[in-house]
Design a protein around this motif. Sequence first.
Motif, PDB file in Angstrom:
ATOM      1  N   VAL B 341     -28.093  -1.708  12.458  1.00  0.00           N
ATOM      2  CA  VAL B 341     -27.129  -0.882  12.316  1.00  0.00           C
ATOM      3  C   VAL B 341     -26.005  -1.758  13.266  1.00  0.00           C
ATOM      4  O   VAL B 341     -26.116  -2.258  13.973  1.00  0.00           O
ATOM      5  CB  VAL B 341     -27.331   0.345  13.284  1.00  0.00           C
ATOM      6  CG1 VAL B 341     -26.056   1.353  13.590  1.00  0.00           C
ATOM      7  CG2 VAL B 341     -28.608   1.261  12.500  1.00  0.00           C
ATOM      8  N   GLY B 342     -24.850  -1.585  12.422  1.00  0.00           N
ATOM      9  CA  GLY B 342     -23.692  -2.262  12.891  1.00  0.00           C
ATOM     10  C   GLY B 342     -23.653  -3.743  12.711  1.00  0.00           C
ATOM     11  O   GLY B 342     -22.882  -4.691  13.024  1.00  0.00           O
ATOM     12  N   THR B 343     -24.699  -4.425  12.218  1.00  0.00           N
ATOM     13  CA  THR B 343     -24.817  -5.906  11.961  1.00  0.00           C
ATOM     14  C   THR B 343     -24.248  -6.232  10.229  1.00  0.00           C
ATOM     15  O   THR B 343     -24.644  -5.496   9.466  1.00  0.00           O
ATOM     16  CB  THR B 343     -26.398  -6.270  11.927  1.00  0.00           C
ATOM     17  OG1 THR B 343     -26.747  -5.628  13.279  1.00  0.00           O
ATOM     18  CG2 THR B 343     -26.425  -7.857  11.835  1.00  0.00           C
ATOM     19  N   GLY B 344     -23.519  -7.300  10.511  1.00  0.00           N
ATOM     20  CA  GLY B 344     -23.081  -7.728   9.065  1.00  0.00           C
ATOM     21  C   GLY B 344     -22.207  -6.919   8.352  1.00  0.00           C
ATOM     22  O   GLY B 344     -22.747  -6.903   7.178  1.00  0.00           O
ATOM     23  N   THR B 345     -21.170  -6.390   8.704  1.00  0.00           N
ATOM     24  CA  THR B 345     -20.653  -5.325   8.106  1.00  0.00           C
ATOM     25  C   THR B 345     -19.378  -6.025   7.174  1.00  0.00           C
ATOM     26  O   THR B 345     -18.656  -6.694   7.533  1.00  0.00           O
ATOM     27  CB  THR B 345     -19.782  -4.204   9.158  1.00  0.00           C
ATOM     28  OG1 THR B 345     -20.760  -4.053   9.905  1.00  0.00           O
ATOM     29  CG2 THR B 345     -19.051  -3.321   8.421  1.00  0.00           C
ATOM     30  N   LEU B 346     -19.503  -5.630   5.913  1.00  0.00           N
ATOM     31  CA  LEU B 346     -18.745  -5.878   4.690  1.00  0.00           C
ATOM     32  C   LEU B 346     -17.886  -4.581   4.660  1.00  0.00           C
ATOM     33  O   LEU B 346     -18.267  -3.505   4.175  1.00  0.00           O
ATOM     34  CB  LEU B 346     -19.691  -5.992   3.426  1.00  0.00           C
ATOM     35  CG  LEU B 346     -18.878  -6.187   2.119  1.00  0.00           C
ATOM     36  CD1 LEU B 346     -17.960  -7.648   2.369  1.00  0.00           C
ATOM     37  CD2 LEU B 346     -19.762  -6.285   0.888  1.00  0.00           C
ATOM     38  N   THR B 347     -16.579  -4.934   4.627  1.00  0.00           N
ATOM     39  CA  THR B 347     -15.520  -3.967   4.395  1.00  0.00           C
ATOM     40  C   THR B 347     -15.452  -3.506   3.002  1.00  0.00           C
ATOM     41  O   THR B 347     -15.770  -4.168   2.052  1.00  0.00           O
ATOM     42  CB  THR B 347     -14.085  -4.487   4.636  1.00  0.00           C
ATOM     43  OG1 THR B 347     -13.836  -5.368   4.060  1.00  0.00           O
ATOM     44  CG2 THR B 347     -14.079  -4.761   6.258  1.00  0.00           C
ATOM     45  N   LEU B 388     -24.799   5.860  -2.739  1.00  0.00           N
ATOM     46  CA  LEU B 388     -23.595   5.174  -2.215  1.00  0.00           C
ATOM     47  C   LEU B 388     -23.497   5.286  -0.787  1.00  0.00           C
ATOM     48  O   LEU B 388     -23.805   6.437  -0.299  1.00  0.00           O
ATOM     49  CB  LEU B 388     -22.507   5.843  -2.845  1.00  0.00           C
ATOM     50  CG  LEU B 388     -21.016   5.143  -2.636  1.00  0.00           C
ATOM     51  CD1 LEU B 388     -21.085   3.731  -3.254  1.00  0.00           C
ATOM     52  CD2 LEU B 388     -19.840   6.016  -3.183  1.00  0.00           C
ATOM     53  N   PHE B 389     -23.504   4.444   0.197  1.00  0.00           N
ATOM     54  CA  PHE B 389     -23.037   4.207   1.452  1.00  0.00           C
ATOM     55  C   PHE B 389     -21.840   3.451   1.822  1.00  0.00           C
ATOM     56  O   PHE B 389     -21.560   3.116   1.017  1.00  0.00           O
ATOM     57  CB  PHE B 389     -24.496   3.728   2.229  1.00  0.00           C
ATOM     58  CG  PHE B 389     -25.700   4.467   1.956  1.00  0.00           C
ATOM     59  CD1 PHE B 389     -26.080   5.340   3.137  1.00  0.00           C
ATOM     60  CD2 PHE B 389     -26.399   4.534   1.071  1.00  0.00           C
ATOM     61  CE1 PHE B 389     -27.201   5.721   3.165  1.00  0.00           C
ATOM     62  CE2 PHE B 389     -27.757   5.243   0.800  1.00  0.00           C
ATOM     63  CZ  PHE B 389     -27.981   5.911   1.897  1.00  0.00           C
ATOM     64  N   GLN B 390     -21.348   4.060   3.050  1.00  0.00           N
ATOM     65  CA  GLN B 390     -20.257   3.323   3.370  1.00  0.00           C
ATOM     66  C   GLN B 390     -19.958   2.605   4.774  1.00  0.00           C
ATOM     67  O   GLN B 390     -19.046   1.737   4.451  1.00  0.00           O
ATOM     68  CB  GLN B 390     -19.325   4.868   3.821  1.00  0.00           C
ATOM     69  CG  GLN B 390     -19.230   5.925   2.737  1.00  0.00           C
ATOM     70  CD  GLN B 390     -18.314   5.550   1.468  1.00  0.00           C
ATOM     71  OE1 GLN B 390     -17.393   4.607   1.540  1.00  0.00           O
ATOM     72  NE2 GLN B 390     -18.622   5.979   0.440  1.00  0.00           N
ATOM     73  N   ASP B 391     -20.961   2.619   5.414  1.00  0.00           N
ATOM     74  CA  ASP B 391     -20.914   1.777   6.336  1.00  0.00           C
ATOM     75  C   ASP B 391     -20.790  -0.042   6.195  1.00  0.00           C
ATOM     76  O   ASP B 391     -20.317  -0.563   7.159  1.00  0.00           O
ATOM     77  CB  ASP B 391     -21.954   1.995   7.500  1.00  0.00           C
ATOM     78  CG  ASP B 391     -21.951   3.158   7.827  1.00  0.00           C
ATOM     79  OD1 ASP B 391     -21.100   3.944   8.036  1.00  0.00           O
ATOM     80  OD2 ASP B 391     -23.051   4.034   8.379  1.00  0.00           O
ATOM     81  N   GLY B 392     -21.470  -0.312   5.074  1.00  0.00           N
ATOM     82  CA  GLY B 392     -21.460  -1.510   4.688  1.00  0.00           C
ATOM     83  C   GLY B 392     -22.122  -2.854   5.537  1.00  0.00           C
ATOM     84  O   GLY B 392     -22.154  -3.951   5.443  1.00  0.00           O
ATOM     85  N   ASP B 393     -23.053  -2.169   6.636  1.00  0.00           N
ATOM     86  CA  ASP B 393     -23.920  -3.220   7.276  1.00  0.00           C
ATOM     87  C   ASP B 393     -25.277  -3.282   6.897  1.00  0.00           C
ATOM     88  O   ASP B 393     -25.760  -2.793   5.609  1.00  0.00           O
ATOM     89  CB  ASP B 393     -23.838  -2.507   9.033  1.00  0.00           C
ATOM     90  CG  ASP B 393     -24.645  -0.958   8.890  1.00  0.00           C
ATOM     91  OD1 ASP B 393     -24.778  -0.435   7.702  1.00  0.00           O
ATOM     92  OD2 ASP B 393     -24.774  -0.127   9.937  1.00  0.00           O
ATOM     93  N   VAL B 394     -26.289  -3.902   7.633  1.00  0.00           N
ATOM     94  CA  VAL B 394     -27.449  -4.265   7.028  1.00  0.00           C
ATOM     95  C   VAL B 394     -28.207  -3.031   6.782  1.00  0.00           C
ATOM     96  O   VAL B 394     -28.739  -2.955   5.778  1.00  0.00           O
ATOM     97  CB  VAL B 394     -28.190  -5.109   8.134  1.00  0.00           C
ATOM     98  CG1 VAL B 394     -29.635  -5.355   7.725  1.00  0.00           C
ATOM     99  CG2 VAL B 394     -27.594  -6.344   8.153  1.00  0.00           C
ATOM    100  N   ASN B 395     -27.988  -2.117   7.607  1.00  0.00           N
ATOM    101  CA  ASN B 395     -28.771  -0.768   7.519  1.00  0.00           C
ATOM    102  C   ASN B 395     -28.394  -0.150   6.375  1.00  0.00           C
ATOM    103  O   ASN B 395     -29.306   0.440   5.699  1.00  0.00           O
ATOM    104  CB  ASN B 395     -28.410   0.254   9.001  1.00  0.00           C
ATOM    105  CG  ASN B 395     -28.950   1.406   8.766  1.00  0.00           C
ATOM    106  OD1 ASN B 395     -30.099   1.549   8.720  1.00  0.00           O
ATOM    107  ND2 ASN B 395     -28.319   2.478   9.031  1.00  0.00           N
ATOM    108  N   ALA B 396     -27.149  -0.140   6.040  1.00  0.00           N
ATOM    109  CA  ALA B 396     -26.552   0.575   4.864  1.00  0.00           C
ATOM    110  C   ALA B 396     -27.193  -0.194   3.616  1.00  0.00           C
ATOM    111  O   ALA B 396     -27.524   0.605   2.669  1.00  0.00           O
ATOM    112  CB  ALA B 396     -25.039   0.571   4.620  1.00  0.00           C
TER     113      ALA B 396
END
Lengths: 178, 504
Positions: B341-347, B388-396
């Motif tokens: 969560v919160g790792t490697g976030t792509l906008t 579809l997810f919005q967070d863009g991180d590894v978790n998403a």
Amino acid sequence: MRKLLFESLIKPVLTETQPDPDLAMCAELATALGQSARQRLGRSLAIREIDAGSCNGCELEIHALNNAFYDIERFGLRFVASPRHADVLLVTGPVTRNMREALERTYNATPAPKWVVAVGDCAADGGCFAGSYAVVGGVAAVVPVDLHIGGCPPSPETLLKGLLALIQDAAHGSASSP
Amino acid sequence: MPSLIEALAGAAPSNGHYPWPRRVVDERTWSVLVGQLGEGRWTLAGLWGDAGAVHMALLDTGRGELAVATLACPDGRFPSIARHHAPAHRLERTISELFGLEPVGDPDDRRWLDHGRWGVRHPLGACSEADGEGASYAFLAAEGEGLHQIAVGPVHAGTIEPGHFRFTANGETVVRLEERLGYAHKGVESLMAGASLERAAHLAARTSGDSTVAYSIAYSRAVEAALGIEVPERAHWLRALMAEFERIANHLGDFGAVCNDAAFALMHAHTAVLRERVLRLSKSCFGHRLMMDKIMPGGVAVDLDGSGAEDIRSLLATIRETFPQLIDLYDETASLQDRTVGTGTLTHALAHQYGCGGYIGRASGRSFDTRRDFAYPPYDSLRFDVPLFQDGDVNARVWVRIREVEQSLGLIDQILSGMPPGEISVAPRPTGKISEGVSLVEGFRGDILCWLRLDSGGAVARCHLRDPSWFQWPLLEAVIEGNIVADFPLCNKSFNCSYSGHDL
């Protein structure tokens, strides 16, 4: 997580019985390797995988050797992160011109005695990529190869048969030599 | 607002181009299109060279339109697109080194796939001999007190494909990552030129081994479009069945592998078992674990029999029983989530700009799936959601994969119950004239573009395969910034870009 771990204890084991080593491969090894090298390496081998330009198909099947069905580590075979820890180099792909030096350097970084296993049809002679300006050819065009495991890609079972041929005891190896 | 094809005011080429149009445009129209690309009007779907010309495939994703613009380059030059639209960067460098066509105004003139080792220059253009000794590569600088570099690859610690990563780090924190790819370049496009349909199919299936089914569909659909072949209905359904098998196998494997990169081996052990079951079933139903060479122009090579359908239903039941437990395991393990969560976030902005396909784009809110937005049979008659997810991180990215496995299971149900009977292939026949075809197909990793021109004898004159990774690799450099070095494997695996598919 506890439930999953507990179930693993009571469920039947997935791991399958060992396939017989491929006799043709045993013969190839017996001619390629001296008995002394086999004795020095023993029955536990550290493998370093090198993708010299493959399509990634062989890598997928090499990965599968680690799953519960094949469980390659039970045979004393394990994958290591550095060529400096390796006894065996498992090389896939046609060797691309861009990977040639990296393969040579990895080979030179591996302490002797060492074996090179060329995995897949491309590693034998470049396969369907032979003749391209960007491809050197098979693995043997760059480093000496002790064993070829064919297939496109070879199945995990075929890979296992080949690798088991490597750890057959020296007596078996010399017995099948011509 | 004019549609894409209206914006492409230009002459149609003399030979046919199917199913979407191609237009030869002048430099002014080209510049207008590039400007609109930069403004985000169109999505860049491909950029490739040809003898004395460059082609650019554009998408209007809202309207589901694709068009190819061609600019003739009689003096061996074309105005740089990368200057206005960064996603074109590496594609442009590749055109320059393969064809010798110079992108005028390109801010980066370093060679990309050509490491100076081929012994030739411009192998697809005016080929000339070169020394092949290898050229040095100037990595982009990062300067400051306490910065150090970490060089990784092309031989990696794991069993993965070759590529080089150059990290500049400040302590544990990555300040800059620069990729250097091209190690797996095999010259696929040069081998394609002049190849028979069969030989080219063999090569297309080995462009990226993990996506062999998707590549075979993309290549076959382009050939069929060019030749005007109507494929038997049943063949479409069998192709989709194989494609969903491939998607599930890859998603399962990578889901476990991402967890394994956070040292959570338990998940990897369980997903690897499921993946192996899918591969074994692929072997028993279609004759090959990865289903290589089972799809070719005109249809498919192998039919599914009654017992095969039963075996598939039985495996679906097994996955439906086991997979939810693994999802719970992922969802309830705080130490694992702490890493993802919160790792490697792509906008969203970057995903949109790059036209980033597959689970990477869909984890950053880019709702695009070729199966829905450029629907081809049988997907146009199947029901499915595009998660579809919005967070863009590894978790998403993990969650998109989980949800896509569930969607694929539902698709396989529908395919098994709705598959029409009948023939599974027709023989492709040359039309006696030059013809061109293009296709866009959803592989597990994202949209694969195939463009080709067949000569009058039915052999391949030119074929270009664009892997989804072209628009994903550059974004990996962006998402790692500010993360720690130890999180790179997680970011990399959650992207799982193709090296071979990109390097060609």
